[in-house]
Design a protein around this motif. Structure first.
Motif, PDB file in Angstrom:
ATOM      1  N   LEU A 194       1.000  -1.217   0.295  1.00  0.00           N
ATOM      2  CA  LEU A 194      -0.397  -0.186  -0.215  1.00  0.00           C
ATOM      3  C   LEU A 194       0.836   1.254   0.112  1.00  0.00           C
ATOM      4  O   LEU A 194       1.728   1.266   0.874  1.00  0.00           O
ATOM      5  CB  LEU A 194      -0.997   0.196   1.426  1.00  0.00           C
ATOM      6  CG  LEU A 194      -1.900   1.588   1.685  1.00  0.00           C
ATOM      7  CD1 LEU A 194      -2.849   1.094   0.394  1.00  0.00           C
ATOM      8  CD2 LEU A 194      -1.961   1.584   2.654  1.00  0.00           C
TER       9      LEU A 194
ATOM     10  N   THR B  23      -0.281   5.551  -0.302  1.00  0.00           N
ATOM     11  CA  THR B  23      -1.399   6.466   0.016  1.00  0.00           C
ATOM     12  C   THR B  23      -1.292   7.606   0.549  1.00  0.00           C
ATOM     13  O   THR B  23      -0.126   7.496   1.512  1.00  0.00           O
ATOM     14  CB  THR B  23      -3.154   5.288  -0.021  1.00  0.00           C
ATOM     15  OG1 THR B  23      -3.773   6.435  -0.186  1.00  0.00           O
ATOM     16  CG2 THR B  23      -3.105   5.250   1.563  1.00  0.00           C
TER      17      THR B  23
ATOM     18  N   HIS C 184      -7.276   8.585   3.209  1.00  0.00           N
ATOM     19  CA  HIS C 184      -7.704   7.705   4.109  1.00  0.00           C
ATOM     20  C   HIS C 184      -8.306   6.645   2.810  1.00  0.00           C
ATOM     21  O   HIS C 184      -8.696   7.073   2.249  1.00  0.00           O
ATOM     22  CB  HIS C 184      -8.936   7.968   4.842  1.00  0.00           C
ATOM     23  CG  HIS C 184      -8.221   8.925   6.381  1.00  0.00           C
ATOM     24  ND1 HIS C 184      -8.202   7.618   7.195  1.00  0.00           N
ATOM     25  CD2 HIS C 184      -7.394   9.924   6.278  1.00  0.00           C
ATOM     26  CE1 HIS C 184      -7.505   8.997   7.929  1.00  0.00           C
ATOM     27  NE2 HIS C 184      -7.311   9.754   7.712  1.00  0.00           N
ATOM     28  N   GLY C 185      -9.323   5.796   3.511  1.00  0.00           N
ATOM     29  CA  GLY C 185     -10.216   4.828   2.427  1.00  0.00           C
ATOM     30  C   GLY C 185     -11.261   5.732   1.817  1.00  0.00           C
ATOM     31  O   GLY C 185     -12.047   5.119   0.612  1.00  0.00           O
TER      32      GLY C 185
ATOM     33  N   ILE D 198      -4.142   1.302   9.635  1.00  0.00           N
ATOM     34  CA  ILE D 198      -3.887   0.515   8.486  1.00  0.00           C
ATOM     35  C   ILE D 198      -3.727  -0.759   8.434  1.00  0.00           C
ATOM     36  O   ILE D 198      -3.689  -1.186   9.774  1.00  0.00           O
ATOM     37  CB  ILE D 198      -1.641   0.377   7.933  1.00  0.00           C
ATOM     38  CG1 ILE D 198      -1.957   2.699   8.002  1.00  0.00           C
ATOM     39  CG2 ILE D 198      -1.407   0.045   6.803  1.00  0.00           C
ATOM     40  CD1 ILE D 198      -0.265   2.599   8.442  1.00  0.00           C
TER      41      ILE D 198
ATOM     42  N   TYR E 213      -4.160  -4.766   6.904  1.00  0.00           N
ATOM     43  CA  TYR E 213      -3.757  -6.238   6.244  1.00  0.00           C
ATOM     44  C   TYR E 213      -4.309  -6.379   6.361  1.00  0.00           C
ATOM     45  O   TYR E 213      -4.820  -7.420   7.876  1.00  0.00           O
ATOM     46  CB  TYR E 213      -2.332  -6.129   6.510  1.00  0.00           C
ATOM     47  CG  TYR E 213      -1.989  -7.668   5.554  1.00  0.00           C
ATOM     48  CD1 TYR E 213      -1.802  -7.191   3.940  1.00  0.00           C
ATOM     49  CD2 TYR E 213      -1.761  -8.502   6.081  1.00  0.00           C
ATOM     50  CE1 TYR E 213      -1.803  -7.574   2.933  1.00  0.00           C
ATOM     51  CE2 TYR E 213      -1.391  -9.566   5.122  1.00  0.00           C
ATOM     52  CZ  TYR E 213      -1.328  -8.734   3.699  1.00  0.00           C
ATOM     53  OH  TYR E 213      -0.467 -10.438   3.227  1.00  0.00           O
TER      54      TYR E 213
ATOM     55  N   ARG F 185     -17.410  -0.989   0.761  1.00  0.00           N
ATOM     56  CA  ARG F 185     -16.215  -1.590   0.778  1.00  0.00           C
ATOM     57  C   ARG F 185     -15.947  -3.435   1.296  1.00  0.00           C
ATOM     58  O   ARG F 185     -16.472  -3.441   2.130  1.00  0.00           O
ATOM     59  CB  ARG F 185     -15.174  -1.243   1.103  1.00  0.00           C
ATOM     60  CG  ARG F 185     -13.958  -1.505   0.652  1.00  0.00           C
ATOM     61  CD  ARG F 185     -12.603  -1.357   1.631  1.00  0.00           C
ATOM     62  NE  ARG F 185     -11.363  -1.685   1.705  1.00  0.00           N
ATOM     63  CZ  ARG F 185     -10.086  -0.918   1.135  1.00  0.00           C
ATOM     64  NH1 ARG F 185     -10.466   0.320   0.401  1.00  0.00           N
ATOM     65  NH2 ARG F 185      -9.251  -1.869   0.316  1.00  0.00           N
TER      66      ARG F 185
ATOM     67  N   ALA G 151     -13.693  -5.722   1.661  1.00  0.00           N
ATOM     68  CA  ALA G 151     -11.589  -6.156   1.843  1.00  0.00           C
ATOM     69  C   ALA G 151     -11.606  -7.094   1.838  1.00  0.00           C
ATOM     70  O   ALA G 151     -12.203  -8.547   2.693  1.00  0.00           O
ATOM     71  CB  ALA G 151     -11.021  -5.605   3.340  1.00  0.00           C
TER      72      ALA G 151
ATOM     73  N   GLU H 196      -5.582  -8.279   1.207  1.00  0.00           N
ATOM     74  CA  GLU H 196      -5.738  -6.486   0.861  1.00  0.00           C
ATOM     75  C   GLU H 196      -4.913  -5.635   2.261  1.00  0.00           C
ATOM     76  O   GLU H 196      -5.015  -6.660   2.895  1.00  0.00           O
ATOM     77  CB  GLU H 196      -7.072  -6.449   0.786  1.00  0.00           C
ATOM     78  CG  GLU H 196      -7.297  -7.102  -0.723  1.00  0.00           C
ATOM     79  CD  GLU H 196      -9.701  -6.200  -1.043  1.00  0.00           C
ATOM     80  OE1 GLU H 196      -9.346  -5.180  -0.563  1.00  0.00           O
ATOM     81  OE2 GLU H 196      -9.726  -6.870  -2.016  1.00  0.00           O
TER      82      GLU H 196
ATOM     83  N   PHE I  94      -5.175  -1.376   3.370  1.00  0.00           N
ATOM     84  CA  PHE I  94      -5.810  -0.385   2.989  1.00  0.00           C
ATOM     85  C   PHE I  94      -5.569   0.456   4.142  1.00  0.00           C
ATOM     86  O   PHE I  94      -5.748   0.144   4.824  1.00  0.00           O
ATOM     87  CB  PHE I  94      -7.198  -0.536   2.367  1.00  0.00           C
ATOM     88  CG  PHE I  94      -8.350  -0.970   3.835  1.00  0.00           C
ATOM     89  CD1 PHE I  94      -8.983  -1.194   4.420  1.00  0.00           C
ATOM     90  CD2 PHE I  94      -8.282  -2.941   3.507  1.00  0.00           C
ATOM     91  CE1 PHE I  94      -9.406  -1.534   5.271  1.00  0.00           C
ATOM     92  CE2 PHE I  94      -8.901  -3.592   3.714  1.00  0.00           C
ATOM     93  CZ  PHE I  94      -9.522  -3.084   5.482  1.00  0.00           C
ATOM     94  N   ILE I  95      -6.393   1.637   4.275  1.00  0.00           N
ATOM     95  CA  ILE I  95      -5.721   2.573   5.025  1.00  0.00           C
ATOM     96  C   ILE I  95      -7.792   3.106   5.534  1.00  0.00           C
ATOM     97  O   ILE I  95      -8.660   2.839   4.365  1.00  0.00           O
ATOM     98  CB  ILE I  95      -6.106   4.171   4.773  1.00  0.00           C
ATOM     99  CG1 ILE I  95      -4.323   4.010   4.319  1.00  0.00           C
ATOM    100  CG2 ILE I  95      -6.513   5.058   5.922  1.00  0.00           C
ATOM    101  CD1 ILE I  95      -3.376   4.561   5.203  1.00  0.00           C
ATOM    102  N   GLU I  96      -8.045   2.788   6.526  1.00  0.00           N
ATOM    103  CA  GLU I  96      -9.665   2.509   6.755  1.00  0.00           C
ATOM    104  C   GLU I  96     -10.271   4.419   6.616  1.00  0.00           C
ATOM    105  O   GLU I  96      -9.994   5.135   7.127  1.00  0.00           O
ATOM    106  CB  GLU I  96     -10.256   2.303   8.072  1.00  0.00           C
ATOM    107  CG  GLU I  96     -10.512   0.552   8.321  1.00  0.00           C
ATOM    108  CD  GLU I  96     -11.260   0.407   9.766  1.00  0.00           C
ATOM    109  OE1 GLU I  96     -12.161   0.777  10.245  1.00  0.00           O
ATOM    110  OE2 GLU I  96     -11.006  -0.894   9.344  1.00  0.00           O
TER     111      GLU I  96
END
Length: 198
Positions: free
Chosen positions: A62, A64, A67-68, A105, A107, A123, A125, A129, A131-133
């Motif tokens: 990731l 970025t 945020h998500g 963060i 995973y 979303r 997940a 994967e 991602f940032i919440e």
């Protein structure tokens, strides 16, 4: 500590934690943080260190600045406090509505988690994967028959909670509707009013 130093420190800790448990993740190999080798990190360096004919590799999971839900990430300004947790969500369980004042963060180690965000976004997940919440209010749901396991990394600060809940707002409950009724919700039996004498 300068903000850039905090960002690099928190990013390095998050990447190290993610790589420790995510070595088998399916992602393409693009970057390597070689701060621990005294090099300069530019996000495009090959991740190879020769030793006995073997090489060490780093898999970018990731990268970025949002945020998500698209809200820009702002690093904490106080004393840094990084928290790393493994969270397990059993089948059918709903994580009540909340939000994070610090970046979170995630995973996905196992399973599938559905995130419902107040802006209407949903979303899903899945395992592998990162991602940032979301910054906005949201809740999570394990709508599957398998336990969800995820690694949660919070680059936070001393005195700031990892998450907060909305004030006096009902949250989804992971029980069948028949079990949600309480005695307070059950109407009391009615006694007929006395009739006047004729």
């Amino acid at each position: 500590m300068k903000p850039v130093g905090v960002a690099r420190l928190l990013g390095g800790i998050a990447v190290a934690a993610l790589l420790t448990v995510g070595a088998g993740a399916r992602a393409h190999e693009t970057g390597h943080d070689d701060d621990h080798h005294g090099g300069h990190h530019d996000g495009h360096q090959s991740a190879q260190v020769a030793q006995g004919g073997l090489t060490a590799t780093s898999t970018l999971l990731l990268e970025t600045s949002m945020h998500g839900d698209g809200v820009p990430i702002a690093y904490p300004k106080g004393t840094p406090l990084v928290t790393v947790r493994i969270t397990e969500v059993p089948p059918g369980v709903i994580i009540p509505k909340h939000r994070h004042q610090i970046p979170l963060i995630v995973y996905m180690l196992e399973g599938t988690l559905t995130l419902h965000i107040d802006n209407g976004t949903v979303r899903v997940a899945k395992q592998g994967e990162a991602f940032i919440e979301a910054w906005n209010w949201h809740y999570g749901e394990n709508a599957t028959d398998k336990t969800v396991r995820l690694l949660a990394v919070y680059p936070g600060e001393v005195g700031t909670p990892l998450s907060i809940r909305p004030p006096a707002e009902p949250t989804p409950v992971s029980q069948p509707p028949a079990q949600q009724q309480t005695q307070a919700q059950t109407p009391a039996p009615q006694t007929p009013a006395p009739q006047p004498a004729q």
